[in-house]
Write a protein that holds these residues in place. Sequence first.
Motif, PDB file in Angstrom:
ATOM      1  N   LEU A 135     -14.158   7.834  -5.891  1.00 12.31           N
ATOM      2  CA  LEU A 135     -14.275   8.943  -4.960  1.00 12.31           C
ATOM      3  C   LEU A 135     -15.173  10.016  -5.531  1.00 12.31           C
ATOM      4  N   SER A 169      -2.670   9.483  -2.849  1.00  8.08           N
ATOM      5  CA  SER A 169      -3.278  10.610  -3.550  1.00  8.08           C
ATOM      6  C   SER A 169      -2.203  11.553  -4.086  1.00  8.08           C
ATOM      7  N   ASP A 171      -4.832   3.825   2.198  1.00 13.14           N
ATOM      8  CA  ASP A 171      -4.095   3.743   0.942  1.00 13.14           C
ATOM      9  C   ASP A 171      -4.507   4.851  -0.022  1.00 13.14           C
ATOM     10  N   GLU A 172      -5.802   5.182  -0.055  1.00 15.58           N
ATOM     11  CA  GLU A 172      -6.267   6.257  -0.928  1.00 15.58           C
ATOM     12  C   GLU A 172      -5.649   7.584  -0.527  1.00 15.58           C
ATOM     13  N   LYS A 175     -14.252   0.260   1.210  1.00 14.51           N
ATOM     14  CA  LYS A 175     -12.917  -0.331   1.153  1.00 14.51           C
ATOM     15  C   LYS A 175     -12.307  -0.601   2.519  1.00 14.51           C
ATOM     16  N   TRP A 198     -15.069  10.716   1.502  1.00 16.17           N
ATOM     17  CA  TRP A 198     -14.107   9.818   2.153  1.00 16.17           C
ATOM     18  C   TRP A 198     -14.820   8.803   3.045  1.00 16.17           C
ATOM     19  N   VAL A 202     -15.613   5.835   1.072  1.00 11.94           N
ATOM     20  CA  VAL A 202     -14.423   5.002   0.873  1.00 11.94           C
ATOM     21  C   VAL A 202     -14.207   4.088   2.076  1.00 11.94           C
TER      22      VAL A 202
END
Length: 270
Positions: free
Chosen positions: A22, A161, A156-157, A149, A142, A145
Amino acid sequence: MIDITDCEKFSDTGDSDVALPLLNYSPSSQNQRVDGYDVGGDEKPRVFSTDDLLDSTDMDALIDAAYRQIFFYAFKWDREPFLESQLKNGQINVRDFIRGLLLSKTYYNSFYEKNNNYRFVEQCVERVLGRQVYNEREKIAWSIVIATKGIQGFVDELLDSEEYVSNFGFNTVPYQRRRVLAGREEGEMPTNIRLPRYEEYHRSILGFPQSIWQTQVRRFVPQDKKPTEGNPQRFLDMARKISPMSAAPARVTTADINIATKVPYRKVAS
């Protein structure tokens, strides 16, 4: 978290299996990072947690609060009965229930398909972390991400977090934090009002919002205030609608009147 220059080093290695971490972004707002004294009121959000459940009705209220936070409103066909059953039986916690709602078909069709990646980040950050995005750099971070992903990795991130765990933990439904700002007369707008489900591009395709002009002002009268059968008010309204047609009186001037013949007088006998 590392800087963007470090991410470029990862990309130069040529290893496609290494996921980009990130990007680093600095918070530009202090509302969520400062512990303030919140005064209770109608605008203060109610906290729903499985730690405070007393009976089954509280669990139903918690599930409804989760739907409002993620979907804003869930119709019957939008609900997830399997996830609800797992939550009620203790097989999953509230965070897993939120994860299931974010990965559901309803959320995918209603938010991901109707927004670009940057706006989708705004929608998820406000609904999951309970705050607005700090700046454009956070939205870019983000969005990378999501691109690397996928939606599941992005969700999930967010849920794994430190910010989410420290504020909501595993058993609390996310809510909009610091809704009331002590330094301003008005607080922050609710998420569902500030961020509509459709972005501007999709709203233009669907043809809304539309301006509807009405030349007649319509007044709403409650059912118990409307006159019933036999009420004299109904006859009064009917009488007002009658416009009788009558001939206008002829206009006569004094020049058309013969005073000598029209005015009576007495004759004196000789």
